[in-house]
Design an enzyme around this catalytic site. Structure first.
Site, mmCIF file in Angstrom:
data_model
loop_
_atom_site.group_PDB
_atom_site.id
_atom_site.type_symbol
_atom_site.label_atom_id
_atom_site.label_comp_id
_atom_site.label_asym_id
_atom_site.label_seq_id
_atom_site.Cartn_x
_atom_site.Cartn_y
_atom_site.Cartn_z
ATOM 1 N N TYR A 158 55.618 52.485 21.280
ATOM 2 C CA TYR A 158 55.729 53.836 21.827
ATOM 3 C C TYR A 158 56.858 53.959 22.836
ATOM 4 O O TYR A 158 57.443 55.033 22.996
ATOM 5 C CB TYR A 158 54.395 54.251 22.496
ATOM 6 C CG TYR A 158 53.364 54.763 21.535
ATOM 7 C CD1 TYR A 158 52.487 53.877 20.902
ATOM 8 C CD2 TYR A 158 53.249 56.116 21.251
ATOM 9 C CE1 TYR A 158 51.534 54.338 20.018
ATOM 10 C CE2 TYR A 158 52.289 56.591 20.368
ATOM 11 C CZ TYR A 158 51.435 55.693 19.753
ATOM 12 O OH TYR A 158 50.501 56.161 18.876
ATOM 13 N N TYR A 213 62.524 54.440 23.982
ATOM 14 C CA TYR A 213 63.005 54.925 25.276
ATOM 15 C C TYR A 213 63.768 53.824 26.012
ATOM 16 O O TYR A 213 64.751 54.097 26.704
ATOM 17 C CB TYR A 213 61.831 55.419 26.124
ATOM 18 C CG TYR A 213 61.083 56.577 25.505
ATOM 19 C CD1 TYR A 213 61.653 57.851 25.482
ATOM 20 C CD2 TYR A 213 59.840 56.394 24.925
ATOM 21 C CE1 TYR A 213 60.974 58.921 24.903
ATOM 22 C CE2 TYR A 213 59.153 57.463 24.341
ATOM 23 C CZ TYR A 213 59.730 58.710 24.335
ATOM 24 O OH TYR A 213 59.066 59.763 23.754
#
Length: 487
Positions: free
Chosen positions: A302, A306
């Protein structure tokens, strides 16, 4: 005539934003340097309070020093120039945002001026490192650029190390039966220069990037104090990245016992919505959560995109803005440098300094605590390292190993008097005693030095006949890291 008036308005706006009292931050570097020298000379002849007032007049940041340290720095032109350059970068990014030059319609994440300044600074830094050498007492020399290639200055090593640590936390959570939650925290609408479509936001109050980051930090401080009172100890990582208009927001991947997740969300939502809770979209977008189901995917997966997006764009592909990931990463790095924002921060868990120092060792001694942690670090197992450090739900003071700091000393010869001073502490550029620096590791039973070789800067590049020393392992290799997490 309308276009001409608009151009004059923009020029006037830029000029007002870039001028503080009699200091114009937009002038060329040589004149800024002259200004810095002038202010430092003034501080040499006035009282300390007057010098501090002079410094504060130009809004150059805080002076978090003792009185003597403050006095020494205000009398140093280089200190003034560093603060002026930092303020210049911040003002430029703020002007670009305020004028609408940072958005999905113009330049995403940061303005083109900030990006070009960042690239120029990178080029100058690279040239400096290539031409600057360190030499040890044995005569071996090495350029700083080669050292940077083997530590976390290298984006690949930095990304791999972060992924190793994130995956390790996930393995710790599985070992302890903890759950994972992915949270996104952002700012009120008034801090956004443009809206989601890229047009100017009518409610924008002129908040800078740092104002928005300070707001998010304050929200988290309130949450953390609440968690401490209620003995909620989340661990994981925080990633700070910009919206398309440069306004920061946070992503948090945190692990904790399943029964604490609900209250964790309530606390973060409560404090995240204290400012402008009734504005349109606040409850829908200001604080968001994703409960991570291990059966559907890795928790590290997840946050992997990023991490990569904010470092070098590896395996991300095109950004949501449609731009290539490597260009997006360059813009995000320029954004973080101009605002002096720390992009990644570990929450909870053991000291990464201890981890890195252990990885410098070729072997460990008979101390069981040190040996177990060394074996974990040497094999790139952050989960095993957390367990060996006793760093799961415990304060730092209870961890098995801590960094060891000492003040470096040497014999000093006064060539005028012939006096030899043992254990002499060389002062810094402000003639102050140097503060202790990392020298090794400390357990209850022993101290292990990890930095035994002394290095010094060479005044000029070495001749070719001086031996060069091959580097050992200074960083984290990609061995053992599943790169498919970033896809």
């Amino acid at each position: 005539m309308v276009e001409e008036n608009h151009a004059l308005f923009l020029l006037n706006t830029i000029h007002q934003a870039m001028v503080v009292d009699d200091l114009d931050f937009s002038i060329e570097h040589a004149r800024l340097k002259e200004f810095a020298i002038k202010q430092a000379d003034i501080c040499k002849v006035v009282e300390l309070n007057s010098a501090i007032t002079l410094f504060e007049k130009y809004q150059l940041g805080k002076l978090a020093y003792t009185e003597l340290e403050t006095k020494n720095r205000l009398q140093d032109a280089k200190f003034w120039l560093r603060r002026i350059r930092r303020k210049t970068a911040s003002l430029i990014s703020q002007v670009e945002r305020a004028l609408g030059y940072v958005s999905k319609r113009r330049a995403v994440y940061c303005g083109d001026v900030s990006l070009n300044r960042h690239r120029q600074n990178q080029l100058l830094s690279q040239q400096y490192m290539q031409n600057t050498y360190l030499q040890n007492d044995e005569g071996f020399s090495i350029p700083l650029s080669e050292i940077a290639e083997h530590n976390i200055s290298n984006p690949v090593i930095r990304r791999n190390e972060l992924m190793v640590r994130i995956r390790g936390f996930e393995e710790v959570a599985q070992y302890c039966g903890h759950a994972a939650v992915f949270a996104t925290l952002t700012t009120p609408s008034r801090m956004h220069a443009t809206n989601a479509t890229g047009i100017p936001n009518q409610t924008y109050d002129g908040s800078s990037i740092n104002d928005a980051q300070d707001y998010l930090n304050h929200v988290w401080q309130l949450c953390r104090a609440k968690f401490d009172r209620e003995e909620i100890k989340p661990y994981g990582f925080r990633v700070v990245e910009p919206h398309h208009d440069g306004t920061p927001h946070w992503h948090l991947l945190l692990f904790m016992p399943l029964e604490q997740i609900k209250h964790f969300k309530e606390v973060l939502t409560h404090y995240g919505l204290q400012d402008s809770p009734d504005e349109k979209g606040a409850r829908q977008y200001r604080v968001k959560f994703i409960d991570i189901d291990p059966s559907k995917g890795s928790a590290a997966g997840y946050i992997a995109k990023y991490i990569s997006k904010n470092i070098d764009g590896f395996a991300v592909g095109n950004d949501t803005s449609g731009q290539p990931s490597n260009l997006v990463a360059a813009r995000i790095n320029a954004w973080s440098k101009s605002a002096n924002i720390r992009q990644f921060q570990q929450i909870g868990g053991p000291s990464v300094t201890v981890w890195r120092e252990l990885r410098k060792l070729s072997s460990a001694d008979e101390d069981v605590e040190l040996n177990d942690a060394y074996s974990a670090a040497d094999s790139s197992s952050w989960a095993a390292f957390c367990i060996a450090m006793n760093a799961i739900d415990t304060p730092r003071k209870e961890h098995a190993i801590s960094p060891f700091y000492e003040t470096k000393t040497a014999e000093h010869i006064d060539y005028q008097t012939g006096e030899i001073t043992a254990n002499y502490i060389f002062p810094n550029r402000y003639n102050e005693p140097r503060k202790p620096t990392i020298a090794g590791l400390k357990t209850e039973k022993t101290i292990v030095k990890t930095r035994t070789t002394k290095w010094h800067l060479l005044p000029q590049p070495p001749s070719r006949d001086i031996p060069r020393r091959p580097l050992g392992r200074l960083g984290v290799s990609s061995e053992g890291v599943s790169l498919d997490l970033c896809k």
